[in-house]
Structure formats: C-alpha cells, structure tokens
Design an enzyme around this catalytic site. Structure first.
Site, short mmCIF file in Angstrom:
data_model
loop_
_atom_site.label_atom_id
_atom_site.label_comp_id
_atom_site.label_asym_id
_atom_site.label_seq_id
_atom_site.Cartn_x
_atom_site.Cartn_y
_atom_site.Cartn_z
N ARG A 83 0.87 -1.17 0.00
CA ARG A 83 0.00 0.00 0.00
C ARG A 83 0.91 1.23 0.00
O ARG A 83 2.05 1.17 0.46
CB ARG A 83 -0.89 0.03 1.24
CG ARG A 83 -1.83 -1.17 1.39
CD ARG A 83 -2.63 -1.05 2.68
NE ARG A 83 -3.57 -2.15 2.84
CZ ARG A 83 -3.34 -3.26 3.53
NH1 ARG A 83 -2.16 -3.42 4.13
NH2 ARG A 83 -4.25 -4.21 3.63
N LYS A 107 -2.34 -2.00 7.87
CA LYS A 107 -3.50 -1.41 8.55
C LYS A 107 -3.57 -1.91 9.99
O LYS A 107 -3.30 -3.07 10.27
CB LYS A 107 -4.78 -1.78 7.80
CG LYS A 107 -4.92 -1.09 6.46
CD LYS A 107 -6.27 -1.40 5.82
CE LYS A 107 -6.46 -0.62 4.52
NZ LYS A 107 -7.76 -0.93 3.89
N HIS A 152 -1.87 2.43 -5.81
CA HIS A 152 -2.57 1.18 -5.50
C HIS A 152 -2.68 0.27 -6.73
O HIS A 152 -2.84 -0.94 -6.60
CB HIS A 152 -3.97 1.47 -4.96
CG HIS A 152 -4.37 0.57 -3.83
ND1 HIS A 152 -3.71 0.56 -2.62
CD2 HIS A 152 -5.34 -0.36 -3.74
CE1 HIS A 152 -4.27 -0.34 -1.82
NE2 HIS A 152 -5.26 -0.91 -2.48
N ARG A 155 -0.13 -2.35 -6.63
CA ARG A 155 -0.49 -3.42 -5.70
C ARG A 155 -1.48 -4.39 -6.34
O ARG A 155 -1.33 -5.61 -6.23
CB ARG A 155 -1.07 -2.79 -4.43
CG ARG A 155 -1.56 -3.76 -3.37
CD ARG A 155 -1.91 -2.94 -2.13
NE ARG A 155 -2.77 -3.64 -1.19
CZ ARG A 155 -2.32 -4.45 -0.23
NH1 ARG A 155 -1.03 -4.68 -0.11
NH2 ARG A 155 -3.18 -5.01 0.61
N HIS A 163 -4.11 -8.98 3.72
CA HIS A 163 -5.56 -8.92 3.84
C HIS A 163 -6.01 -9.72 5.05
O HIS A 163 -5.60 -10.87 5.24
CB HIS A 163 -6.23 -9.51 2.59
CG HIS A 163 -6.17 -8.62 1.40
ND1 HIS A 163 -6.33 -9.07 0.11
CD2 HIS A 163 -5.95 -7.28 1.29
CE1 HIS A 163 -6.22 -8.06 -0.73
NE2 HIS A 163 -5.99 -6.97 -0.04
N TYR A 174 -9.56 -10.67 -6.94
CA TYR A 174 -8.64 -10.86 -8.05
C TYR A 174 -9.01 -12.05 -8.92
O TYR A 174 -8.59 -12.14 -10.07
CB TYR A 174 -7.21 -10.99 -7.52
CG TYR A 174 -6.75 -9.74 -6.84
CD1 TYR A 174 -6.42 -8.60 -7.57
CD2 TYR A 174 -6.71 -9.65 -5.45
CE1 TYR A 174 -6.05 -7.43 -6.94
CE2 TYR A 174 -6.33 -8.49 -4.82
CZ TYR A 174 -6.00 -7.38 -5.57
OH TYR A 174 -5.65 -6.23 -4.95
#
Length: 298
Positions: A148, A172, A244, A247, A270, A279
């Site tokens: 990110r 995150k 992004h 990524r 994730h 994806y």
C-alpha cells in the site's frame, strides 16, 4: 452529550480499541462531521443520544443528491458505526440507521497494469537525477512487494532484512508482516540508499525512513500519486492509475502465474480471504485455463 464530545470519544475508540489507521479514523470522523454540519445548517438542536431515524433519513436523502451510490453506502456505513459505538457504550438503546437501506453497488474491480505497462512506466524515469533513482526504487518496491502507498512511505531502514530476502511491513491497524523482496529490487533500493539518500540533509525524526524528499523528510502520499501520474502522461498511458494500481497488478500477475489465493492474501496483508478473492474475477481467460488444465473432466 454534545456532538463534539461524542465524536472525540468515538475517534479515540477507533484508534485505541479497534486499532484503525490514522486515515481510516479520519474517514469515519468525516462521515459524522457531515451530519453535524447538516444539523447546524438546518438549525436542528438535538444531541447524538436523542437524534431520531427520521432526521437521519432526511440527512441521507439530502446527501444522496450529491453522492454516487458507493459514496452514499460509505456515508451510511460510517454513521452506522458511530451509532453502534453509542449503543455499545450504553448512551443509546438503538441505532437510528437500523432501518435505512444501503444503496446496492456492484463490486468494483481494480484497475491493473500489464507487465509491459509497468516496464514502460519505470523505463520512463529520468535516472540522471537523484529523484529518478529514488522513484525507480519506490516503484519497483510497490510492484515487487505489493505494498500500500502508506506502507511504502512508512518503510524504515530497520525494516530491511536484505540478507534474509525480506522486508517488514507495517499495514493497517499497525499489523506487521514479512514480505519477500526480489534481488533486483534490493539492488535498486541499495543504489538509492548509498548514492542518493546518504547525501541528503536528513531532518530529525526521519533518520530511519527509507524514501525521503529532497529536504530530507518522509515523502507524502500525494507526492507519490503525482510521480506516477506524471509518468503515465509521459508514456501516453490512457489508464487511470495510482500507487494502488501497482499493488493490484502485483496480486493479479501472481494469480495469473498460478499462485494460490492464500499465499496472495498473506503477501497483501488482507485480514479476510474474501478481500483477496476479488482478483479471481479479473482474468476469466486464466480461470478457463486452470479448469482445462487441472479438472478431471477436462
């Protein structure tokens, strides 16, 4: 309870109890501030404890005139979270957004770049400048590690474990993960550190930050967006791209080359596999090839 007090306590809860990033906390705060501004404009003097579903519904209806479905859904979700907090803390017995429906939105598939697009973008960097060496190292890191943009800007020298072939990434909620880094990217980062970064007048507090601006301070997210946009214009790439996008491309190219979703999930950091599953929808041709190759009824 005043709105300002409730909002301050809520943001503290998000940061400390839920461990959300600064950007996420800021976004949730903006949702509540929009409601506060609406109440002030309409001269509606009512506390967050007493506000009714009808007032919330009228606010959402007015906001919807200026927002697309995705933004409406985000606003409703943010407000619902705020009032869930008030219920959790026993300030309220109900959430006034319980009966407000969220607009139906389709699943937005991320933009991706081809391997040639990425090669062209990086190839367009002017390496005759110090910033060029830095930019090459940054974009190679974005793509080869699937970071990110915030993870890139906060990358530390102490996070680089080049001898082991990994970097430590803080994602995150301050969750950390180790991501493999390929030899070519190690080479470009090393060139930048030894030939460019070492000659900067590094400001106090930024001594451990890898990627710095010319004034010796951590790069901003906006600066990295600008760098990528300018490169896209330079090569006439008619795609709406951002940091992004690198990524997304990282994950998509791994999937196309038969990497499993669980591994991609771990690399991207994730929390849920369902986030990574987006994806799967990007390349129908690849999925057809997988079935034809591996299914017993091929």
């Amino acid at each position: 309870m005043k709105w300002e007090t409730a909002l301050k306590d809520y943001l503290l809860f998000l940061r400390i109890e839920r461990g959300l990033s600064t950007n996420s906390v800021h976004s949730y705060g903006l949702d509540v501030k929009k409601l506060i501004t609406y109440l002030e404009d309409k001269v509606i003097n009512i506390s967050p404890i007493k506000i009714t579903p009808n007032i919330i519904q009228e606010f959402v209806y007015n906001a919807a005139k200026h927002l697309n479905a995705r933004s409406q859904a985000r606003l409703i979700s943010g407000l619902r979270s705020f009032f869930d907090y008030l219920v959790f803390e026993d300030y309220r017995t109900d959430n006034p957004l319980e009966l407000i429906e969220t607009p139906k939105i389709g699943r937005k598939l991320p933009d991706t770049l081809s391997e040639k697009d990425i090669d062209d973008l990086i190839g367009a960097i002017d390496l005759s400048t110090n910033e060029g060496e830095r930019n090459r190292a940054m974009l190679e890191t974005l793509y080869s590690c699937g970071l990110r943009v915030s993870e890139l800007t906060h990358l530390k020298l102490s996070d680089l474990y080049f001898d082991e072939g990994f970097i430590q990434v803080t994602g995150k909620g301050d969750k950390q993960r180790f991501v493999p880094i390929v030899a070519s990217t190690i080479k470009y980062i090393t060139i930048y550190i030894e030939q460019v970064r070492s000659h900067l007048n590094i400001q106090t507090g930024h001594e451990d930050t890898v990627f710095l601006n010319r004034r010796g301070r951590q790069l901003t997210r906006a600066m990295i967006f600008t760098i990528i946009k300018q490169l896209a214009i330079k090569i006439n790439l008619n795609k709406n791209i951002s940091p992004h996008t690198f990524r997304h491309s990282f994950a998509t190219h791994l999937l196309q080359n038969n990497a499993d979703l669980r591994s991609i999930q771990l690399l991207l950091g994730h929390e849920s596999i369902t986030t990574t599953e987006i994806y799967v929808h990007l390349d129908k041709k690849h999925l057809t090839e997988v079935v034809e190759k591996f299914h017993p009824r091929k």
